[in-house]
Design a protein around this motif. Structure first.
Motif, short mmCIF file in Angstrom:
data_model
loop_
_atom_site.label_atom_id
_atom_site.label_comp_id
_atom_site.label_asym_id
_atom_site.label_seq_id
_atom_site.Cartn_x
_atom_site.Cartn_y
_atom_site.Cartn_z
N ALA A 1 4.17 -17.52 -20.98
CA ALA A 1 5.03 -16.69 -20.14
C ALA A 1 5.87 -15.72 -20.98
O ALA A 1 6.06 -14.57 -20.59
N VAL A 2 6.35 -16.18 -22.11
CA VAL A 2 7.19 -15.33 -22.95
C VAL A 2 6.37 -14.27 -23.68
O VAL A 2 6.78 -13.11 -23.79
N ALA A 3 5.20 -14.66 -24.15
CA ALA A 3 4.36 -13.74 -24.93
C ALA A 3 3.44 -12.90 -24.04
O ALA A 3 2.71 -12.06 -24.55
N TRP A 4 3.47 -13.15 -22.74
CA TRP A 4 2.63 -12.42 -21.80
C TRP A 4 1.15 -12.55 -22.15
O TRP A 4 0.38 -11.60 -22.08
N ILE A 5 0.75 -13.75 -22.53
CA ILE A 5 -0.65 -14.05 -22.86
C ILE A 5 -1.14 -15.05 -21.82
O ILE A 5 -0.43 -16.00 -21.47
N ASP A 6 -2.37 -14.85 -21.35
CA ASP A 6 -2.94 -15.79 -20.37
C ASP A 6 -3.55 -16.97 -21.12
O ASP A 6 -4.62 -16.86 -21.69
N LEU A 7 -2.82 -18.08 -21.12
CA LEU A 7 -3.31 -19.28 -21.78
C LEU A 7 -3.78 -20.34 -20.78
O LEU A 7 -3.87 -21.52 -21.11
N ALA A 8 -4.08 -19.91 -19.56
CA ALA A 8 -4.57 -20.83 -18.52
C ALA A 8 -5.81 -21.60 -18.98
O ALA A 8 -5.93 -22.79 -18.66
#
Length: 148
Positions: free
Chosen positions: A105-112
């Protein structure tokens, strides 16, 4: 309300905190389950110690019965130890999920693709812990029934 560039990190942080709240509640439940398992283990160990002392003082026929009961206590200890291991693994995996969600959420990376398997494995581990607890309770109940 128009968001300016300086607001973006705050919104990202708020989103990370929001997404991390549910797994943190799960951690609270897991810690309660770990407390229950630890208490059961302590009670089983106390009972095994009493049986060992009684075995030393008993005659041959009584000693055989006590050894059988000690065998059941040993099984129960093994089940609870494995349940504690599964429950601890669950807590570690859920903590990892919280960390990954927060970073995502903080890095705006999709880690789903990382979060989903971690959470599924955590739930499988929790189910394993609960099944082991159920089996241990069944052994304890059967042991009490045999005494009466």
């Amino acid at each position: 309300m128009v968001l300016t560039a300086p607001d973006a990190p705050v919104i990202g942080l708020a989103k990370a905190i929001h997404l991390s709240v549910a797994p943190v509640f799960l951690l609270t439940g897991i810690s309660g389950l770990l407390g229950v398992l630890s208490n059961r283990l302590a009670r089983i160990i106390d009972r095994a110690n009493v049986l060992q002392e009684a075995e030393e003082l008993s005659d041959i026929s009584g000693s055989r019965r006590l050894r059988l009961e000690l065998g059941v206590q040993k099984q129960r200890i093994g089940l609870i130890n494995r349940a504690i291991t599964c429950c601890t693994l669950t807590a570690l995996l859920v903590s990892l999920v919280v960390a990954v969600v927060f970073i995502s959420a903080v890095a705006w990376i999709d880690l789903a693709p990382i979060v989903v398997p971690l959470f599924v494995v955590a739930m499988l581990s929790l189910m394993g812990a609960l099944l082991l607890l159920l089996r241990e309770v069944q052994l304890a109940t059967n042991q009490v029934r045999r005494r009466f």
